[in-house]
Design an enzyme around this catalytic site. Structure first.
Site, PDB file in Angstrom:
ATOM      1  CD  GLN A  21      81.237  14.346 -14.171  1.00 26.25           C
ATOM      2  OE1 GLN A  21      79.905  14.985 -14.492  1.00 26.25           O
ATOM      3  NE2 GLN A  21      81.140  14.121 -12.986  1.00 26.25           N
ATOM      4  CE1 TYR A  94      74.140  10.746 -16.553  1.00 29.39           C
ATOM      5  CE2 TYR A  94      74.745  10.209 -14.495  1.00 29.39           C
ATOM      6  CZ  TYR A  94      74.098  11.152 -15.205  1.00 29.39           C
ATOM      7  OH  TYR A  94      73.265  12.152 -15.033  1.00 29.39           O
TER       8      TYR A  94
END
Length: 192
Positions: A21, A94
């Site tokens: 990720q 994010y």
């Protein structure tokens, strides 16, 4: 060398695929790390404890393009180290997620209606994510797995809606994304 060792260890002797990720915290950068974060706009994390997050500065178009290039570079490094793919983190507030969120993306008021990433149109809000997917594919090739972690909704009034998330998911499918992980919420909503 350590990333390559990590990929080898995760795969073991079996046929497991390993996906790393990769993310950019954006305006949610912890204040202990960065009190001058970047974001799609200059909207601060007002619903969080004072001093925990710095006030973001709105990224220029050139800065957005640089971040897209960095996602591609990170993915290429992962591929070279033996990872089978990457997951672009576009959820939980994010950076890529905050572009999708009209509450955090106030670019039209800062840069005008001509800004390519402003919140007025979903396709513009999704452009950094789509550009990152295309850049990773170009850097790593068709056999490299591209996954996206996407909010199903921001769970806050004025944030990304479930209908908009569906449209982004369909656009990601058209881009050839291999795996989609649905989640939801962000730091400000307090719901995950």
């Amino acid at each position: 060398a350590r990333l390559a060792a990590w990929a080898r260890a995760a795969k073991g002797t079996g046929a497991a695929a390993v996906i790393a990720q990769i993310s950019h915290a954006g305006r949610q950068s912890n204040g202990m790390v960065n009190m001058a974060p970047v974001g799609p706009g200059d909207v601060a994390m007002t619903e969080m404890p004072s001093g925990f997050f710095g006030a973001p500065h709105a990224m220029t178009a050139a800065e957005v393009e640089e971040v897209v290039a960095r996602f591609a570079h990170a993915a290429k490094v992962c591929a070279e180290c033996g990872f089978d793919g990457v997951q672009l983190h576009a959820a939980h507030g994010y950076l890529l997620s905050s572009f999708l969120n009209p509450r955090a993306n106030n670019r039209a008021s800062l840069f005008g209606e001509g800004d390519p990433y402003h919140a007025g149109e979903l396709t513009r809000r999704a452009r950094p994510l789509m550009d990152a997917v295309r850049a990773v594919r170009a850097a790593c090739g068709p056999a490299f797995c591209i996954s996206v972690k996407l909010n199903s909704a921001d769970f806050q009034e004025g944030g990304l809606t479930a209908d908009e998330a569906r449209e982004v998911a369909l656009a990601l499918q058209r881009e050839g994304v291999d795996l989609l992980e649905l989640t939801g919420g962000n730091y400000e909503s307090g719901i995950y």
